[in-house]
Design a protein around this motif. Structure first.
Motif, PDB file in Angstrom:
ATOM      1  N   THR A 177       1.000  -1.238   0.311  1.00 23.31           N
ATOM      2  CA  THR A 177      -0.397  -0.044  -0.204  1.00 23.31           C
ATOM      3  C   THR A 177       0.766   1.480  -0.329  1.00 23.31           C
ATOM      4  OG1 THR A 177      -0.026   0.118   2.127  1.00 23.31           O
ATOM      5  CG2 THR A 177      -2.138  -1.092   1.179  1.00 23.31           C
ATOM      6  N   ASP A 197      -4.874   3.034  -3.251  1.00 23.95           N
ATOM      7  CA  ASP A 197      -4.785   2.113  -1.889  1.00 23.95           C
ATOM      8  C   ASP A 197      -6.383   0.421  -1.987  1.00 23.95           C
ATOM      9  OD1 ASP A 197      -4.111   0.430   0.227  1.00 23.95           O
ATOM     10  OD2 ASP A 197      -3.752   2.401   0.989  1.00 23.95           O
ATOM     11  N   GLN A 200      -7.508  -1.056   1.204  1.00 27.58           N
ATOM     12  CA  GLN A 200      -7.572   1.118   2.134  1.00 27.58           C
ATOM     13  C   GLN A 200      -8.055   0.255   3.348  1.00 27.58           C
ATOM     14  OE1 GLN A 200     -10.841   3.777   1.202  1.00 27.58           O
ATOM     15  NE2 GLN A 200      -8.921   4.301   0.146  1.00 27.58           N
ATOM     16  N   TYR A 219      -3.723   8.717   7.165  1.00 27.42           N
ATOM     17  CA  TYR A 219      -4.007   8.466   5.859  1.00 27.42           C
ATOM     18  C   TYR A 219      -5.589   8.138   5.725  1.00 27.42           C
ATOM     19  CZ  TYR A 219      -5.264   3.605   3.741  1.00 27.42           C
ATOM     20  OH  TYR A 219      -5.327   2.637   2.484  1.00 27.42           O
TER      21      TYR A 219
END
Length: 484
Positions: A177, A197, A200, A219
């Protein structure tokens, strides 16, 4: 808790009576062809791999636990004996296979054998094979699957919370990622179905589980920023393009704001009500509105108000008036659906009604809930009549467009169109410029006994005008993100 998702076709040969076009029947037919070909050419590695892919192709998520199938029995059929034998053969001979411009090699074989060990309960053997597969320089997509499987191993090891295991699981997700960096956004093309991503959801879960607050917040801010930059980019494209992709563009804004909402929820759940309140109060003003200042999708954003209502229900920020106000907003527009977060707040609504029976907004919230719950399965369906709750609102002196508007909705459902039209006209006087009011009025005008063409045309014009969205100030949202 989610469970293991398996796309496992071990039982396909039991579908002897499948209908034409049935996928299982087609796979059965394909398997029989492979079996027949292998009788003549038993060492054909391409056919061996094709058979393995056909009969054993599991897909794990983070929550996958081992020993899913006892002996791989499904509908009384024992799993094919050759799965482990074939994998051992391919590994022992260090086979490499070219199939459609794709190379299948040791990384694939070790990974698939690891999956077999995992679902049959040999978790330690599975981990060994996963780690070996990772050392064989797998293609990126395969590396993602291997890393997720290792993360699932550590995430599900032991019955109790293990910070160390969660940190190891996160390490392997981090391998595949992007590194979160709020100053280096990676805007991506949504129409290609590629996420910036791939993991995620898993990464967010592991950051929470491993208690890495700073990384989690950064994030979530990165994801929000990416979605909002995409939204901003799309807003600058042609009207034709925007019309063709209106749903995706609209959702990118919602997804971006949702990630900021998630940050607020995290702080609320960890007891930092001050930070949660600060964030959600900054986010709410950016919820999309039309040029008249009315929210477009209260269903999509209702949980934001529910969270704020819960904050005002805490000892630290106790404010009954604001708790009620935001709870009512959380239940949303009477037309649209009921968000899960709002539905779960009904018990709190009942408590507040018992404490403050003369608070008209609580009766309006109950009326909205009663109407919406008819169309939402799985939620509590309390006794009550929405007409009676609306009557109580008026007796308590509340003037709110949602009272006549909801009554009009209820009357329309009973096909009492003339009465509903009287109510919708009242709603329009109390709230001009609201798209759903004009939408309902247009429907009623077109269904009453006496058609008024002039009124229909006027309402159509008002409806179109109310659909115009207020410009979203993305730069201000981005500034707000950096300030969180």
């Amino acid at each position: 808790m989610k469970f293991l998702f398996l796309s496992c076709f071990l039982w396909i040969i039991t579908f002897a009576n499948a209908q034409p076009g049935d996928q299982f029947a087609m796979r059965k037919s394909q398997l029989l062809k492979i079996e027949k070909a292998l009788q003549n050419d038993p060492n054909n590695v391409s056919l061996i791999w094709e058979r393995l892919e056909l009969t054993f192709d599991p897909h794990f998520n983070l929550y996958a636990k081992g020993k899913t199938f006892e002996g791989f029995q499904q509908r009384g059929f024992e799993y094919p004996y050759y799965i482990l034998e074939d994998l051992n053969y391919l590994i022992a001979n260090q086979i490499s296979i070219k199939i459609k411009m794709k190379t299948i090699s040791l990384a694939n074989f070790y990974f698939k054998r690891g999956q077999l060990f995992y679902v049959t309960g040999y978790r330690e053997y599975a981990l060994d094979d996963y780690l070996v597969a990772l050392k064989h320089n797998p293609a990126y997509k395969l590396k993602q699957e291997i890393s997720l499987s290792i993360a699932a191993y550590y995430y599900n090891t032991g019955e109790n919370y293990s910070l160390e295991n969660y940190e190891i699981a996160l390490f392997y997700i981090d391998l595949v990622t992007p590194k979160e960096d709020i100053n280096k956004p990676f805007v991506y093309e949504k129409y290609s179905n590629r996420s910036s991503d791939y993991f995620q959801t898993e990464k967010i879960q592991l950051l929470k589980a491993s208690r890495q607050e700073e990384r989690l917040v950064t994030y979530l801010k990165c994801i929000a920023k990416n979605d909002l930059l995409f939204f901003e980019k799309e807003q600058k494209r042609s009207q034709k393009h925007q019309q063709s992709h209106s749903y995706t563009i609209k959702k990118s804004l919602q997804y971006g704001l949702d990630k900021l909402y998630e940050i607020a929820v995290y702080f609320y759940e960890t007891g930092n009500y001050k930070k949660a309140k600060e964030i959600i109060e900054k986010v709410i003003p950016f919820i999309p509105k039309n040029t008249y200042g009315h929210y477009f999708e209260t269903y999509a954003y209702g949980r934001y108000f529910v969270l704020l209502s819960k904050i005002y229900g805490t000892n630290e920020y106790e404010n009954v008036s604001l708790e009620i106000e935001n709870l009512l907003e959380g239940f949303g527009d009477p037309t649209q659906g009921l968000s899960e977060k709002a539905a779960k707040q009904y018990e709190r609504l009942e408590v507040l009604l018992a404490l403050y029976p003369y608070e008209a907004k609580l009766h309006l919230a109950k009326a909205i809930y009663l109407r919406k719950i008819k169309y939402n399965g799985g939620y509590r369906k309390p006794a009550g009549n929405p007409f009676e709750s609306l009557q109580q609102c008026e007796e308590l002196g509340l003037q709110d467009y949602r009272i006549p508007y909801l009554r009009a909705l209820l009357l329309r459902e009973e096909k009492r169109y003339a009465e509903a039209l009287v109510e919708i006209n009242k709603a329009q006087l109390l709230c001009s410029g609201y798209v759903n009011v004009y939408g309902l009025k247009l429907y009623l005008l077109q269904n009453v006994d006496i058609i008024d063409e002039a009124a229909i045309q006027q309402t159509k014009s008002l409806l179109e005008a109310s659909k115009k969205q207020e410009k979203v100030n993305v730069p201000s949202i981005l500034e707000m993100i950096h300030a969180i």
